[in-house]
Design a protein around this motif. Structure first.
Motif, mmCIF file in Angstrom:
data_model
loop_
_atom_site.group_PDB
_atom_site.id
_atom_site.type_symbol
_atom_site.label_atom_id
_atom_site.label_comp_id
_atom_site.label_asym_id
_atom_site.label_seq_id
_atom_site.Cartn_x
_atom_site.Cartn_y
_atom_site.Cartn_z
ATOM 1 N N UNK A 1 1.452 -3.215 11.238
ATOM 2 C CA UNK A 1 0.850 -2.287 12.198
ATOM 3 C C UNK A 1 0.620 -0.939 11.539
ATOM 4 N N UNK A 2 -0.573 -0.411 11.670
ATOM 5 C CA UNK A 2 -0.909 0.874 11.057
ATOM 6 C C UNK A 2 -0.356 2.029 11.892
ATOM 7 N N UNK A 3 -0.310 3.210 11.268
ATOM 8 C CA UNK A 3 0.153 4.401 11.979
ATOM 9 C C UNK A 3 -0.776 4.736 13.137
ATOM 10 N N UNK A 4 -2.073 4.468 12.972
ATOM 11 C CA UNK A 4 -3.036 4.723 14.050
ATOM 12 C C UNK A 4 -2.729 3.869 15.274
ATOM 13 N N UNK A 5 -2.468 2.578 15.064
ATOM 14 C CA UNK A 5 -2.145 1.689 16.180
ATOM 15 C C UNK A 5 -0.815 2.081 16.817
ATOM 16 N N UNK A 86 11.007 8.413 10.232
ATOM 17 C CA UNK A 86 11.275 6.997 9.953
ATOM 18 C C UNK A 86 10.028 6.156 10.226
ATOM 19 N N UNK A 87 9.353 6.460 11.338
ATOM 20 C CA UNK A 87 8.149 5.711 11.698
ATOM 21 C C UNK A 87 7.051 5.894 10.653
ATOM 22 N N UNK A 88 6.832 7.133 10.223
ATOM 23 C CA UNK A 88 5.817 7.394 9.200
ATOM 24 C C UNK A 88 6.164 6.661 7.908
ATOM 25 N N UNK A 89 7.442 6.664 7.558
ATOM 26 C CA UNK A 89 7.891 6.018 6.323
ATOM 27 C C UNK A 89 7.654 4.511 6.347
ATOM 28 N N UNK A 90 8.025 3.856 7.464
ATOM 29 C CA UNK A 90 7.883 2.393 7.516
ATOM 30 C C UNK A 90 6.423 1.966 7.585
ATOM 31 N N UNK A 91 5.573 2.805 8.179
ATOM 32 C CA UNK A 91 4.150 2.453 8.205
ATOM 33 C C UNK A 91 3.519 2.616 6.828
ATOM 34 N N UNK A 92 3.918 3.661 6.100
ATOM 35 C CA UNK A 92 3.395 3.867 4.746
ATOM 36 C C UNK A 92 3.819 2.727 3.825
ATOM 37 N N UNK A 93 5.045 2.250 4.019
ATOM 38 C CA UNK A 93 5.567 1.175 3.168
ATOM 39 C C UNK A 93 5.167 -0.211 3.678
ATOM 40 N N UNK A 94 4.371 -0.222 4.761
ATOM 41 C CA UNK A 94 3.861 -1.475 5.338
ATOM 42 C C UNK A 94 4.984 -2.463 5.646
ATOM 43 N N UNK A 95 6.001 -1.956 6.353
ATOM 44 C CA UNK A 95 7.103 -2.808 6.778
ATOM 45 C C UNK A 95 6.627 -3.752 7.880
ATOM 46 N N UNK A 97 5.682 -5.715 11.283
ATOM 47 C CA UNK A 97 5.090 -5.249 12.543
ATOM 48 C C UNK A 97 6.148 -5.101 13.629
ATOM 49 N N UNK A 98 7.144 -5.981 13.618
ATOM 50 C CA UNK A 98 8.213 -5.920 14.621
ATOM 51 C C UNK A 98 8.972 -4.605 14.495
ATOM 52 N N UNK A 99 9.299 -4.220 13.259
ATOM 53 C CA UNK A 99 10.041 -2.976 13.033
ATOM 54 C C UNK A 99 9.219 -1.765 13.466
ATOM 55 N N UNK A 100 7.961 -1.727 13.079
ATOM 56 C CA UNK A 100 7.100 -0.594 13.432
ATOM 57 C C UNK A 100 6.906 -0.509 14.944
ATOM 58 N N UNK A 101 6.714 -1.672 15.593
ATOM 59 C CA UNK A 101 6.548 -1.695 17.053
ATOM 60 C C UNK A 101 7.807 -1.167 17.738
ATOM 61 N N UNK A 102 8.978 -1.633 17.292
ATOM 62 C CA UNK A 102 10.237 -1.220 17.920
ATOM 63 C C UNK A 102 10.481 0.275 17.756
ATOM 64 N N UNK A 103 10.274 0.778 16.544
ATOM 65 C CA UNK A 103 10.468 2.217 16.308
ATOM 66 C C UNK A 103 9.480 3.031 17.138
ATOM 67 N N UNK A 104 8.255 2.545 17.261
ATOM 68 C CA UNK A 104 7.218 3.264 18.018
ATOM 69 C C UNK A 104 7.611 3.437 19.478
ATOM 70 N N UNK A 105 8.097 2.361 20.109
ATOM 71 C CA UNK A 105 8.427 2.473 21.534
ATOM 72 C C UNK A 105 9.726 3.255 21.745
ATOM 73 N N UNK A 106 10.653 3.173 20.781
ATOM 74 C CA UNK A 106 11.859 4.004 20.867
ATOM 75 C C UNK A 106 11.475 5.480 20.773
#
Length: 221
Positions: A1-5, A86-95, A97-106
């Motif tokens: 998931x990209x930072x934009x999404x 943390x969110x910016x870091x995981x999106x840059x490192x392309x972690x 999608x589950x991790x990025x989604x979870x951090x985003x809603x938190x």
């Protein structure tokens, strides 16, 4: 998931959270409870402390309620700033999608409640025995950083006496469940739940072999 999404997801949750809170503040008085279904109520309460209504000042007499409230709000701001990095870091490192989604809603949920704590005290009049006014002429019900978090979702799914044969709790009154919460709380709880339930997938590190295989499949020539 990209930072934009991720940003679109965060903004969507924030809008739903804040619109619901502003509606409740400007249409309900504090303590008002409307039964939608037997298992779902709209019940307006305000939380000026931590989870379950606890306060930092409950654990020590060295600080006042207002000082404890200020410390809590500042801590929330620091925490949500850390989550943002943390969110910016995981999106840059392309972690994952589950991790990025979870951090985003938190992050969205934490930011939603911070808005209440920081700004609602100066944006709204008091809700006690009256419907609050947005941007009242005489000023809000408190100063900046001392606002209360608005909660309104209540699910009294079951209420009754437990069977006598149950050990320790048998024969006692029990209700499920009592907490009143908001959309931001739901986002935070859901995000944490996803990280717990899908821990391995969320924090899975893609190996170099996996990446090269993926690249070879996507570029057959």
């Amino acid at each position: 998931m990209s930072l934009k999404k991720a940003s679109i997801l965060i903004i969507t949750i924030l809008l739903i959270d804040q619109i619901s809170k502003i509606y409740i503040k400007t249409h309900f008085h504090l303590g008002e409870d409307i039964k939608v279904f037997s298992w779902f109520h709209i019940a307006f309460i305000e939380n000026n402390g931590m989870a379950w209504g606890t306060k930092l000042s409950d654990f020590t007499t060295l600080i006042s309620d207002r000082t404890a409230k200020l410390i809590l709000t500042l801590f929330r701001i620091i925490a949500v700033t850390g989550i943002a990095f943390w969110l910016v870091d995981v999106t840059k490192k392309k972690k994952s999608k589950i991790l990025i989604f979870a951090i985003s809603i938190i992050f969205a949920g934490a930011l939603g409640n911070i808005i209440d704590s920081v700004f609602y005290g100066i944006l709204f009049s008091d809700s006690v025995m009256q419907v609050a006014t947005f941007l009242p002429e005489g000023g809000g019900y408190d100063s900046i950083f001392h606002g209360n978090v608005v909660d309104m979702l209540h699910f009294p799914i079951w209420n009754g006496i437990l069977p006598e044969q149950l050990p320790l709790i048998g024969g006692k009154h029990f209700s499920f469940f009592d907490p009143v919460f908001n959309v931001a709380d739901m986002a935070i709880s859901s995000g944490i739940g996803i990280l717990i339930m899908f821990n391995k997938k969320a924090f899975h590190e893609t190996s170099k072999t996996d990446r090269s295989d993926s690249e070879s499949h996507s570029n057959p020539n």
